[in-house]
Each structure stands twice: as C-alpha cells, then as structure tokens.
Design a protein around this motif. Structure first.
Motif, short mmCIF file in Angstrom:
data_model
loop_
_atom_site.label_atom_id
_atom_site.label_comp_id
_atom_site.label_asym_id
_atom_site.label_seq_id
_atom_site.Cartn_x
_atom_site.Cartn_y
_atom_site.Cartn_z
N PHE A 93 -36.01 15.55 -78.89
CA PHE A 93 -36.14 14.34 -79.68
C PHE A 93 -35.86 14.73 -81.13
O PHE A 93 -36.62 15.49 -81.72
CB PHE A 93 -37.55 13.75 -79.53
CG PHE A 93 -37.65 12.31 -79.95
CD1 PHE A 93 -37.52 11.95 -81.27
CD2 PHE A 93 -37.87 11.32 -79.01
CE1 PHE A 93 -37.60 10.62 -81.66
CE2 PHE A 93 -37.96 9.99 -79.38
CZ PHE A 93 -37.82 9.65 -80.72
N ILE A 94 -34.77 14.22 -81.68
CA ILE A 94 -34.29 14.67 -82.98
C ILE A 94 -34.20 13.50 -83.95
O ILE A 94 -33.83 12.39 -83.58
CB ILE A 94 -32.89 15.31 -82.85
CG1 ILE A 94 -32.90 16.41 -81.78
CG2 ILE A 94 -32.41 15.88 -84.19
CD1 ILE A 94 -31.52 16.94 -81.43
N ARG A 95 -34.56 13.76 -85.19
CA ARG A 95 -34.33 12.79 -86.25
C ARG A 95 -33.69 13.49 -87.44
O ARG A 95 -33.68 14.74 -87.51
CB ARG A 95 -35.64 12.13 -86.70
CG ARG A 95 -36.54 13.05 -87.51
CD ARG A 95 -37.61 12.26 -88.25
NE ARG A 95 -38.48 13.14 -89.03
CZ ARG A 95 -39.40 12.71 -89.89
NH1 ARG A 95 -39.57 11.41 -90.08
NH2 ARG A 95 -40.16 13.55 -90.55
N GLN A 96 -33.15 12.72 -88.37
CA GLN A 96 -32.72 13.26 -89.65
C GLN A 96 -33.98 13.64 -90.42
O GLN A 96 -34.91 12.86 -90.56
CB GLN A 96 -31.91 12.21 -90.43
CG GLN A 96 -31.89 12.38 -91.94
CD GLN A 96 -31.18 13.63 -92.41
OE1 GLN A 96 -30.26 14.10 -91.77
NE2 GLN A 96 -31.64 14.18 -93.51
N ALA A 97 -34.05 14.88 -90.89
CA ALA A 97 -35.24 15.35 -91.59
C ALA A 97 -35.51 14.51 -92.83
O ALA A 97 -34.59 14.02 -93.49
CB ALA A 97 -35.08 16.82 -91.97
N ALA A 98 -36.79 14.32 -93.14
CA ALA A 98 -37.16 13.55 -94.32
C ALA A 98 -36.65 14.26 -95.58
O ALA A 98 -36.53 15.49 -95.62
CB ALA A 98 -38.68 13.39 -94.38
N GLY A 99 -36.36 13.49 -96.61
CA GLY A 99 -35.85 14.06 -97.85
C GLY A 99 -34.37 13.78 -98.02
O GLY A 99 -33.76 13.02 -97.27
N ASN A 110 -38.14 19.22 -74.62
CA ASN A 110 -38.47 19.27 -73.19
C ASN A 110 -39.56 18.28 -72.81
O ASN A 110 -40.53 18.63 -72.12
CB ASN A 110 -38.88 20.70 -72.79
CG ASN A 110 -37.79 21.71 -73.06
OD1 ASN A 110 -36.67 21.58 -72.56
ND2 ASN A 110 -38.09 22.71 -73.87
N ILE A 111 -39.41 17.03 -73.24
CA ILE A 111 -40.38 16.01 -72.90
C ILE A 111 -39.77 15.03 -71.89
O ILE A 111 -38.56 14.87 -71.82
CB ILE A 111 -40.88 15.24 -74.13
CG1 ILE A 111 -39.70 14.53 -74.83
CG2 ILE A 111 -41.63 16.14 -75.08
CD1 ILE A 111 -40.13 13.59 -75.93
N ASP A 112 -40.63 14.41 -71.12
CA ASP A 112 -40.21 13.42 -70.14
C ASP A 112 -40.37 12.00 -70.67
O ASP A 112 -39.57 11.12 -70.34
CB ASP A 112 -41.02 13.58 -68.85
CG ASP A 112 -40.86 14.96 -68.24
OD1 ASP A 112 -39.80 15.21 -67.63
OD2 ASP A 112 -41.77 15.80 -68.41
N ALA A 136 -35.05 7.80 -78.86
CA ALA A 136 -35.62 8.20 -77.57
C ALA A 136 -34.55 8.20 -76.49
O ALA A 136 -34.43 9.14 -75.70
CB ALA A 136 -36.77 7.26 -77.18
N ARG A 137 -33.74 7.13 -76.46
CA ARG A 137 -32.68 7.06 -75.44
C ARG A 137 -31.62 8.12 -75.69
O ARG A 137 -31.03 8.66 -74.74
CB ARG A 137 -32.09 5.66 -75.46
CG ARG A 137 -33.03 4.63 -74.82
CD ARG A 137 -32.65 3.22 -75.16
NE ARG A 137 -33.35 2.26 -74.30
CZ ARG A 137 -33.58 1.01 -74.64
NH1 ARG A 137 -33.18 0.55 -75.81
NH2 ARG A 137 -34.21 0.21 -73.81
N ASP A 138 -31.36 8.44 -76.96
CA ASP A 138 -30.41 9.49 -77.27
C ASP A 138 -30.91 10.85 -76.78
O ASP A 138 -30.13 11.71 -76.38
CB ASP A 138 -30.18 9.54 -78.78
CG ASP A 138 -28.72 9.71 -79.15
OD1 ASP A 138 -27.85 9.36 -78.33
OD2 ASP A 138 -28.44 10.21 -80.25
N SER A 139 -32.23 11.03 -76.80
CA SER A 139 -32.80 12.31 -76.41
C SER A 139 -32.83 12.50 -74.89
O SER A 139 -32.90 13.62 -74.41
CB SER A 139 -34.23 12.42 -76.94
OG SER A 139 -35.13 11.64 -76.17
N GLY A 140 -32.84 11.40 -74.16
CA GLY A 140 -32.96 11.49 -72.71
C GLY A 140 -34.37 11.28 -72.21
O GLY A 140 -34.60 11.21 -70.99
#
Length: 359
Positions: A93-99, A110-112, A136-140
């Motif tokens: 699960f990835i986001r653009q880092a704050a800043g 590795n989450i379900d 979330a959908r991008d992460s799978g």
C-alpha cells in the motif's frame, strides 16, 4: 508484542518457507531511523541493514517496510541481527510521501485487507475516501470501509452517508462502528482468521486505536478523542506497527494522515477500477486518440450530454489523471537526480580510496 508459535501465524506462505535456508525468518513490526523490530517464532529482534542495501537508497520501494517478510543473520548471544533478504512482496500500500519531495512511502506491505476509516462527523469526506479506495485497489488489497463514532449520528444520517459512498465504493462493504458497542467487531475478526493481514488508514483521532483495542480484546493502544471545537484529532499512533491478534490474524496500525496523495504504480489499476464506467466509454469512442472534447463519435461527450455521466464525476477523473501524470514526471526526474548523486558520491569515494592506496 506477543510471540507467535509458528511462522504460518506470522503470515508466511509455504513458498516463502522454502526459501529460508539457514537464515532466521521474521516479519517487520516497526521501523524507525534504520532500526527494525522483527517478530520471529520465539523472539523480537532489533535488526539493521548491511552495507549491500546502500545501492537501494535511491529507490525507497526497495527498502524493507512494516509488514515485509525478511531473512536475517543473528548476532550470537543477542537479540540483534542483520536483514539479509526481503522476500518478494505480494502487495504494498503506497502513497506519495507527505511534504514537497517526490518519493513513494510504503504504508504497509503484504496485507490482504485495507480498513479505510472515517468518523461520522466533520471528518466524513467522500473525496478523501475515494483516494483511499484508488490506492487500496492499486495495491491489490481488498478495501473495507469503516465509519467510526457511529453513535454520533442517527439512522437517517447513516442512510445518507451510505448513499453518498455508493457512488464511489460500489460493492465495497461499509461497516458503522460505535465506540460504545462491539457491533461488527466479530465480523472484522473473522476476516483476519487463517493468518490474514490488514492495515487501517484514516485521519487522526477518529477511533483507529480504540478499534484496534476492540479487535485485540485488550487495551494495547493509547486513545485520544477528536477535539469537539474543530472535529480534528490528535496524533495517537506516531509510527506504523504490526500487531498480532490473539485469535489469529495481523493488524498494521498507521499514524493519522492529514493528507493523502496518490502514488502512481504505472498501470493505474486503482483509477481504472474506480472509474471503470468512464474508461468503458473511452474505449467506445470512434477514434483511439479521442481527446473527448468535440471529436465526432465521442462516447464521453455523448454521455455527458444525455446525463448518463455527470460532469462532476468526469472532472474528478480528469483531476486524478492530471495528478498521477504530474507525479510520474516528478518521480522520474527525482529518480534520475538520485542516481546521478549516488554515482557522483561513489566516484568520489573511489577516487579517495585510490589516492589513499597510492600514499
């Protein structure tokens, strides 16, 4: 952190277990300033990275993150070790880092399930939830929407919120969670049995820590309420942390997020899923390079004209497209600069070493 008795309870798959060899397997529970707490079968290990990971510093996604499965060598007689390998992730699960710096930040690996939480007051924001859903959908991971502090609203308000979310969430489950009852707690625990993992995301003070305490069956997290003056929360969780549920399953708690910018993985699966109706229209356009303005046979313009597609929804889709395109350009530039800086640094070190040998 409670020790588990088997690697399977930590979430290891049979395929991963075959790669262990003579190294010690574990799963990263926390990470701070280059120090990792790693849960193994019998101990919690404080681990660091060996020098061979230095070449990965230009790519934050290559470094270990909370939830990663790792293999370590241990220092004799101490609960300390070196992370030698990060096993392949099944998802992140990835986001653009704050800043202001353009770089990715792994929230959890590795989450379900992704528990996407908002509270039933001024924190409720459909656009923010849509961002969570895309990521979330991008992460799978499978998204689950949790609307906390449900005791603050009546049944009519719940129906209104559910209707507002239906336009962006589709068939994603929505659970109203009250801090004063255990409604839906058993259902969430059931999802995490059989060694499943979940992460919980949301703003500060919306009840994430209280929810985790309910799932754990005991008070393991400090809780803070949202301030009544402005409906904003105080930070309770200050770092990501992996928790092992007593009846099986794993939760990864995360700090409250005041902002959530999307990170492009290149294929835009989350955006395509969230706006599948629009992308189906685009595929129906007469021309493959249709700009969806005044071209003949444009299915998008036809849908906007006859009202089957709202202008607001299409504008939101275009906004995300522009945001991801801009972020991709910035990311590519940042990666090139980081690689150049690393090359210059290594070249300088090489020159210094040759000079020292020549003395």
């Amino acid at each position: 952190m409670k020790s588990m008795t088997t690697l399977q309870q930590l979430g290891f798959s049979n395929e991963q277990l075959e790669r262990i060899d003579n190294l010690v397997p574990g799963r990263i529970a926390t990470q701070s300033k280059g120090i990792y707490r790693v849960v193994t079968e019998n101990h919690v290990i404080l681990a660091t990275l060996p020098g061979k990971f230095m070449h990965d510093l230009t790519d934050p996604l290559a470094l270990p993150a909370v939830g990663d499965f790792v293999l370590m060598t241990l220092q004799p007689g101490e609960n300390k070790g070196l992370i030698e390998h990060v096993l392949p992730r099944k998802q992140a699960f990835i986001r653009q880092a704050a800043g202001t710096e353009t770089k990715p930040q792994i929230i959890s690996a590795n989450i379900d399930y992704a528990f996407l939480a908002m509270s039933c007051n001024d924190n409720f924001n459909v656009n923010r939830m849509q961002r969570f859903l895309i990521a979330a959908r991008d992460s799978g991971a499978e998204p689950i929407i949790l609307l906390t502090k449900a005791d603050l609203i009546d049944e009519l308000e719940k129906e209104i919120m559910t209707a507002e979310l239906s336009g962006i969430a589709g068939d994603v489950p929505v659970y109203f969670i009250s801090m004063h009852t255990d409604d839906h707690i058993a259902e969430l625990r059931a999802l995490l049995k059989d060694n499943k993992s979940a992460t919980i995301l949301g703003s500060s003070g919306i009840g994430k820590s209280t929810l985790i305490n309910k799932l754990m069956g005991e008070d393991v997290m400090v809780t803070n309420d949202i301030r009544e003056s402005d409906s904003k929360g105080k930070h309770t969780t200050t770092h990501r942390e992996l928790l092992l549920l007593p009846d099986g399953g794993i939760m990864i708690d995360t700090p409250g997020m005041r902002e959530f910018q999307l990170w492009s993985t290149g294929d835009h699966i989350g955006l395509s899923t969230e706006f599948s109706d629009i992308e189906s229209l685009i595929e129906s356009c007469r021309f493959n390079d249709c700009g969806h303005t005044n071209e003949p046979g444009c299915a998008v313009q036809q849908a906007l004209s006859d009202g089957t597609l709202s202008a607001a929804r299409y504008e939101q889709y275009e906004k995300y497209q522009r945001e991801l395109a801009y972020q991709e350009r910035r990311s590519n530039q940042a990666m090139r600069r980081a690689e150049q800086d690393m090359w210059k640094k290594n070249t300088k070190i090489g020159r210094q070493n040759r000079a020292n040998k020549g003395r």
